[in-house]
Design an enzyme around this catalytic site. Structure first.
Site, PDB file in Angstrom:
ATOM      1  CE  LYS A 183      -2.154   2.359   3.307  1.00 19.25           C
ATOM      2  NZ  LYS A 183      -1.840   4.188   2.192  1.00 19.25           N
ATOM      3  N   GLY A 235       7.062   4.450   7.970  1.00 19.06           N
ATOM      4  CA  GLY A 235       6.443   5.848   8.813  1.00 19.06           C
ATOM      5  C   GLY A 235       6.547   5.652  10.057  1.00 19.06           C
ATOM      6  CB  SER A 236       4.719   8.228  11.828  1.00 17.71           C
ATOM      7  OG  SER A 236       3.763   7.695  11.703  1.00 17.71           O
ATOM      8  CB  THR A 237       7.535   6.707  16.369  1.00 17.05           C
ATOM      9  OG1 THR A 237       8.970   6.497  15.347  1.00 17.05           O
ATOM     10  CG2 THR A 237       8.063   5.868  17.443  1.00 17.05           C
ATOM     11  N   GLY A 240       4.141   3.153  13.213  1.00 13.82           N
ATOM     12  CA  GLY A 240       4.999   1.611  14.116  1.00 13.82           C
ATOM     13  C   GLY A 240       4.291   1.294  15.392  1.00 13.82           C
ATOM     14  CD  GLU A 257      13.799   0.203   8.588  1.00 11.71           C
ATOM     15  OE1 GLU A 257      14.771   0.949   9.219  1.00 11.71           O
ATOM     16  OE2 GLU A 257      14.633  -0.732   8.063  1.00 11.71           O
ATOM     17  CB  CYS A 291      13.263   8.559   7.804  1.00  8.06           C
ATOM     18  SG  CYS A 291      14.090   7.779   6.866  1.00  8.06           S
ATOM     19  CD  GLU A 388      10.708  11.912  12.066  1.00  9.48           C
ATOM     20  OE1 GLU A 388       9.133  11.367  12.177  1.00  9.48           O
ATOM     21  OE2 GLU A 388      11.128  11.246  11.445  1.00  9.48           O
TER      22      GLU A 388
HETATM   23  P1  TAP Z   1       2.508   7.887   8.709  1.00 11.18           P
HETATM   24  O1  TAP Z   1       1.449   8.233   8.794  1.00 11.18           O
HETATM   25  O2  TAP Z   1       2.729   6.877   9.288  1.00 11.18           O
HETATM   26  O3  TAP Z   1       2.325   6.519   6.887  1.00 11.18           O
HETATM   27  C1  TAP Z   1       3.023   5.934   6.530  1.00 11.18           C
HETATM   28  C2  TAP Z   1       1.981   4.517   5.696  1.00 11.18           C
HETATM   29  O4  TAP Z   1       0.890   3.966   7.320  1.00 11.18           O
HETATM   30  C3  TAP Z   1       1.163   5.378   5.144  1.00 11.18           C
HETATM   31  O5  TAP Z   1       0.780   4.643   3.847  1.00 11.18           O
HETATM   32  C4  TAP Z   1      -0.337   5.622   5.763  1.00 11.18           C
HETATM   33  O6  TAP Z   1      -1.288   5.024   5.072  1.00 11.18           O
HETATM   34  C5  TAP Z   1      -0.244   4.378   6.392  1.00 11.18           C
HETATM   35  N1  TAP Z   1      -1.138   3.923   7.673  1.00 11.18           N
HETATM   36  C6  TAP Z   1      -1.307   4.498   8.179  1.00 11.18           C
HETATM   37  N2  TAP Z   1      -2.062   4.340   9.938  1.00 11.18           N
HETATM   38  C7  TAP Z   1      -2.198   3.021   9.647  1.00 11.18           C
HETATM   39  C8  TAP Z   1      -2.479   2.001  10.547  1.00 11.18           C
HETATM   40  N3  TAP Z   1      -3.422   2.592  11.587  1.00 11.18           N
HETATM   41  N4  TAP Z   1      -2.436   0.698  10.051  1.00 11.18           N
HETATM   42  C9  TAP Z   1      -1.206   0.315   8.661  1.00 11.18           C
HETATM   43  N5  TAP Z   1      -0.883   1.958   8.102  1.00 11.18           N
HETATM   44  C10 TAP Z   1      -1.578   2.697   8.365  1.00 11.18           C
HETATM   45  O7  TAP Z   1       3.797   8.119   8.050  1.00 11.18           O
HETATM   46  P2  TAP Z   1       4.066   9.133   7.379  1.00 11.18           P
HETATM   47  O8  TAP Z   1       3.658  10.873   7.505  1.00 11.18           O
HETATM   48  O9  TAP Z   1       3.522   8.532   6.100  1.00 11.18           O
HETATM   49  O10 TAP Z   1       5.206   9.565   6.971  1.00 11.18           O
HETATM   50  C11 TAP Z   1       6.270  10.342   7.878  1.00 11.18           C
HETATM   51  C12 TAP Z   1       6.949   9.631   8.978  1.00 11.18           C
HETATM   52  O11 TAP Z   1       7.341   8.218   8.067  1.00 11.18           O
HETATM   53  C13 TAP Z   1       8.451  10.262   8.988  1.00 11.18           C
HETATM   54  O12 TAP Z   1       7.942   9.649  10.812  1.00 11.18           O
HETATM   55  C14 TAP Z   1       9.562   9.862   8.796  1.00 11.18           C
HETATM   56  O13 TAP Z   1      10.315   9.662  10.196  1.00 11.18           O
HETATM   57  C15 TAP Z   1       9.012   7.661   8.795  1.00 11.18           C
HETATM   58  N6  TAP Z   1       9.833   7.761   8.090  1.00 11.18           N
HETATM   59  C16 TAP Z   1      10.931   6.798   8.088  1.00 11.18           C
HETATM   60  C17 TAP Z   1      12.030   5.870   7.038  1.00 11.18           C
HETATM   61  C18 TAP Z   1      12.754   4.874   7.846  1.00 11.18           C
HETATM   62  S1  TAP Z   1      13.313   4.183   6.434  1.00 11.18           S
HETATM   63  N7  TAP Z   1      12.859   4.545   9.165  1.00 11.18           N
HETATM   64  C19 TAP Z   1      11.987   6.216   6.149  1.00 11.18           C
HETATM   65  C20 TAP Z   1      10.242   7.440   5.175  1.00 11.18           C
HETATM   66  C21 TAP Z   1       9.507   8.116   6.395  1.00 11.18           C
HETATM   67  P3  TAP Z   1      -1.817   7.501   4.732  1.00 11.18           P
HETATM   68  O14 TAP Z   1      -0.673   7.365   4.167  1.00 11.18           O
HETATM   69  O15 TAP Z   1      -2.798   6.295   3.763  1.00 11.18           O
HETATM   70  O16 TAP Z   1      -2.143   7.599   5.583  1.00 11.18           O
END
Ligand code: TAP
Length: 481
Positions: A183, A235-237, A240, A257, A291, A388
């Protein structure tokens, strides 16, 4: 502050065919979803790019069943050599269609075209080439005896590197013999859907890769599905932790991650001009929505004034605006929600007493924008030193001794990456050993290579992606030895 009109270059649409609506990619075909479609927009203009299908639990179930059938009938019985051929084919097609992918990524994400062209797409192709090479050599990867693929892997990725995160997930999963249901993030589904077309073009057996679009509920449906053997999440902590709770007590494996708050540490013997470039790249690459971004600058007190002066002079030269312009350094923030979060944390920085400075550049009228910003006088308790921000905002702290630098660098809940700038090799080795960070760069920052494992400590998650350690995450009996 002046605002200028921004219209995307008309030719950008010509190199990529964006359909008005997209279905779900299940079992090798695009299908209508049962849910209500949502829109994906260009964050630099707020114009709608396409309608995207929202996958329901029933759609996710169909995708998992297709992945299971493909795993059982084709992919798990195919030789590594043949799996590798498919991965090589995908890698070559990504290279052939790199212009299309780069333009689409920039339109959907807002990142500068120079970055999608020179970083995102080439490294995504490199991941497929690298893992294609492993597919028939897994016996030499140092995996534990009897290691087997998990089966069906559920993969959920964020919006900051949509194609690259897809490549980090799909390439090792396929090389080791798993099939996937992936997804993409709600705000950046388009390159994943173009990748689905590329899987058709590569004649990948139906069901080996399934792409289901949707919001958090779709991700949760993947996590909760009993037919999923392993979850790979970036994604976000916060999300996670929810995933870890959801799968606790089940047989499902997971790699997570998550977020970061990296320290970029400059000693007084560092080549300062080179370090300034590293600081700028560390926090303004991809608008700081990275990240592993070097979002905390730890500078040795004796050179703090010089670094601050040179940093501000360099920031004044950054060009913010049209992501399709090859001269742009800083593009659009990915969504209004993310822009609001960056603004909220920056306001907290001022309220808590740090000194805010931005480069004062004009911003486009429409779209989501934030000026490159630096906070000085930051202390360890400030929210901008702990949380963050995921935006183009740098928090500057000072230190006197290497021990103090280590203590401050490690003083966050995260542990994903760090940077060290010094001429002393012995100091680099000592610091790398002391820092609780999965990746430590020395005299550089934000360098990525498929052969190098990437991942975090503490609340930055667990598991590694890349290298042979990344392969180990996709087989049943654990660690690379
Ligand atoms: P999230 O809000 O955590 O979203 C990540 C993914 O998870 C999206 O596809 C999201 O869908 C989905 N998601 C949301 N709620 C979920 C649930 N309850 N169950 C399963 N999946 C769910 O993070 P973001 O805002 O997209 O990304 C930013 C974060 O990612 C930052 O904290 C960043 O540090 C982290 N990040 C980490 C890394 C590594 S490698 N450590 C790399 C890139 C980013 P939607 O898009 O529809 O909300």
């Amino acid at each position: 502050m002046p605002k200028f009109e921004y219209a995307p270059a008309p030719e950008s649409r010509a190199v990529v065919d964006i359909k008005s609506s997209y279905g779900l990619f299940i079992n090798g075909k695009f299908l209508e979803a049962t849910g209500t479609p949502f829109k994906t927009i260009n964050p630099a203009t707020e114009e709608v790019l396409a309608d995207i299908a929202e996958a329901s639990e029933a759609d996710v179930d169909a995708a998992v069943k297709a992945a299971r059938a493909a795993y059982t009938r084709v992919w798990s019985t195919m030789s590594g050599t043949d799996r590798g051929k498919y991965l090589f084919r995908i890698a070559r097609l990504l290279q052939e269609r790199s212009r299309e992918f780069a333009v689409l990524e920039t339109l959907d994400n807002g990142k500068p075209i120079r970055e999608s062209r020179d970083v995102d797409v080439p490294i995504a192709a490199a991941h497929f080439f690298y893992h294609a090479g492993w597919a028939d050599k897994l016996a030499y990867a140092g995996l534990a005896a009897g290691a087997r693929p998990h089966g069906v892997v559920g993969q959920v990725i964020p919006w900051n590197f949509p194609l690259l995160m897809l490549a980090w997930k799909i390439a090792p999963a396929l090389a080791t013999g798993n099939t996937v249901v992936l997804k993409p993030a709600e705000t950046t589904p388009l390159t994943a859907l173009l990748f689905a077309e590329l899987c058709q073009q590569a004649d990948l057996p139906p069901g080996v890769v399934n792409i289901v679009t949707g919001a958090g509920a779709t991700g949760q449906a993947i996590v909760d599905h009993p037919g999923i053997d392993k979850i790979a999440f970036t994604g976000s902590t916060g999300v996670g932790k929810m995933i870890a709770r959801s799968i606790a007590g089940t047989r499902k494996k997971a790699t997570l991650e998550l977020g970061g708050k990296a320290a970029n540490i400059i000693f007084d013997d560092a080549p300062v001009d080179q370090a300034i470039e590293g600081i700028v790249n560390g926090i303004f690459f991809n608008q700081g929505q990275v990240c592993c971004a070097g979002s905390r600058l730890l500078v040795q007190e004796s050179i703090a004034d010089e670094v601050e002066r040179k940093l501000k002079a360099r920031l004044a030269t950054l060009r913010v605006g049209d992501p399709m312009d090859k001269n742009t350094d800083v593009g659009a923030i990915n969504s209004r929600r993310q822009l609001d979060r960056i603004a909220e944390l920056s306001a907290a920085g001022e309220a808590e007493g740090a000194t805010r400075w931005d480069n004062g550049c004009p911003l486009p009228k429409n779209g989501f924008w934030f000026r490159p910003t630096v906070f000085t006088g930051v202390t360890q308790t400030h929210r901008i030193a702990q949380e963050e921000i995921f935006g183009p905002v740098l928090s500057v702290l000072t230190f006197r001794t290497p021990g103090e630098a280590v203590a401050k660098a490690n003083n966050t809940p995260y542990g994903l990456s760090a940077g060290i700038w010094t001429e002393k090799g012995s100091r680099i080795l000592w610091m790398a050993d002391q820092l609780r960070a999965g990746v430590v760069w020395a005299n550089t920052f934000n360098k990525f290579d498929p052969a190098s494992p990437f991942g975090g400590y503490k609340e930055s998650g667990y598991g590694r992606e890349g290298g042979r350690h990344g392969l180990a995450a996709y087989v049943t009996t654990g660690e690379a030895v």
